[in-house]
Design an enzyme around this catalytic site. Structure first.
Site, PDB file in Angstrom:
ATOM      1  N   VAL A  41      37.663 -17.949  -8.415  1.00 36.03           N
ATOM      2  CA  VAL A  41      38.065 -18.968  -9.222  1.00 36.03           C
ATOM      3  C   VAL A  41      39.628 -19.293  -9.376  1.00 36.03           C
ATOM      4  O   VAL A  41      40.298 -20.415  -9.225  1.00 36.03           O
ATOM      5  CB  VAL A  41      37.231 -19.322 -10.200  1.00 36.03           C
ATOM      6  CG1 VAL A  41      37.995 -20.605 -11.179  1.00 36.03           C
ATOM      7  CG2 VAL A  41      35.855 -19.713 -10.275  1.00 36.03           C
ATOM      8  N   HIS A  42      40.104 -18.334  -9.979  1.00 37.21           N
ATOM      9  CA  HIS A  42      41.597 -17.806 -10.164  1.00 37.21           C
ATOM     10  C   HIS A  42      42.515 -18.289  -8.937  1.00 37.21           C
ATOM     11  O   HIS A  42      43.452 -18.867  -8.928  1.00 37.21           O
ATOM     12  CB  HIS A  42      41.792 -16.935 -10.716  1.00 37.21           C
ATOM     13  CG  HIS A  42      43.363 -16.425 -10.832  1.00 37.21           C
ATOM     14  ND1 HIS A  42      44.156 -17.269 -11.818  1.00 37.21           N
ATOM     15  CD2 HIS A  42      43.986 -15.301 -10.457  1.00 37.21           C
ATOM     16  CE1 HIS A  42      45.330 -16.655 -11.936  1.00 37.21           C
ATOM     17  NE2 HIS A  42      45.472 -15.797 -10.921  1.00 37.21           N
ATOM     18  N   ILE A  43      41.951 -17.636  -7.546  1.00 38.82           N
ATOM     19  CA  ILE A  43      42.642 -17.885  -6.495  1.00 38.82           C
ATOM     20  C   ILE A  43      42.539 -19.315  -5.939  1.00 38.82           C
ATOM     21  O   ILE A  43      43.612 -19.827  -5.511  1.00 38.82           O
ATOM     22  CB  ILE A  43      42.081 -16.899  -5.550  1.00 38.82           C
ATOM     23  CG1 ILE A  43      42.335 -15.326  -5.811  1.00 38.82           C
ATOM     24  CG2 ILE A  43      42.982 -17.030  -4.069  1.00 38.82           C
ATOM     25  CD1 ILE A  43      41.764 -14.385  -4.924  1.00 38.82           C
TER      26      ILE A  43
END
Length: 212
Positions: A169-171
């Site tokens: 999700v962060h990427i």
């Protein structure tokens, strides 16, 4: 140079180095952890010199990543406390999804989604460290009964899975919000980017009074 293209430092060289060390060690740990998790993925051990070396390296790399992350998290702690604006930001999830930032409250250095990710990573990292010590055969596991070792193994797998999903999700978010990835590469963002995505932080950095 116009304000739109002038630059603000978002991450120092030390912060960026620390971040990329965490990213590199995370990839190594995710691959080696998956290799040790299930026989179907054991072939990944070839990336680390075989099964024995994978088992040896995995915990040491894990301790190194935890230390890097602890330093990074400590530096960012004061920027990740939740406030009223974050609660309002979370309520407007539909506007977040459809990128209607003009309808969202002003955001500080990090938005509520980034802050939630921050705390999820802290919980996962602590869970991985503690459970990892319990199942570290060569040095610690013989201090614990088999029931505790089994429970720690399950906790380690769950924390690892949650962390992998969180990093994905962060990427995705870093790619989705144009300029975010560049900030962690170059260390700077434009005034326009800061004003659009993190207006309260921009005001704080520039010491501009509200309304200007």
């Amino acid at each position: 140079m116009s304000g739109r293209h002038r630059l603000i430092e978002r991450y120092s060289p030390g912060q960026r180095t620390n971040h990329w060390l965490i990213a590199l060690t995370f990839v190594l740990l995710a691959l080696s952890g998956l290799a040790l998790f299930h026989p179907a993925m054991f072939w990944l051990t070839s990336l680390f010199g075989g099964g024995p070396w994978t088992r040896i390296l995995h915990p040491f790399v894990g301790v190194f990543m935890f230390l890097c992350f602890a330093l990074f998290a400590a530096r960012m702690w004061r920027h990740n406390s939740m406030d009223r604006r974050d609660a309002e930001w979370l309520k407007r999830g539909r506007d977040v999804i459809y990128n209607r930032e003009d309808r969202l409250p002003e955001v500080g250095r990090y938005n509520a989604g980034q802050k939630l990710l921050y705390f999820v990573l802290i919980v996962c990292m602590v869970g991985l460290l503690l459970s990892g010590f319990v199942i570290w055969r060569q040095y610690f596991s013989f201090y614990f009964p088999i029931e505790i070792i089994r429970a720690a193994s399950v906790l380690h797998a769950v924390c690892g899975l949650v962390m992998i999903c969180a990093i994905i999700v962060h990427i995705y978010a870093a790619i989705w919000v144009k300029g975010s990835l560049g900030a962690m590469v170059r260390g700077t963002v434009t005034w326009g980017w800061a004003w659009k995505h993190h207006r309260a932080w921009f005001r704080e950095v520039r010491k501009q009074p509200l309304g200007k």
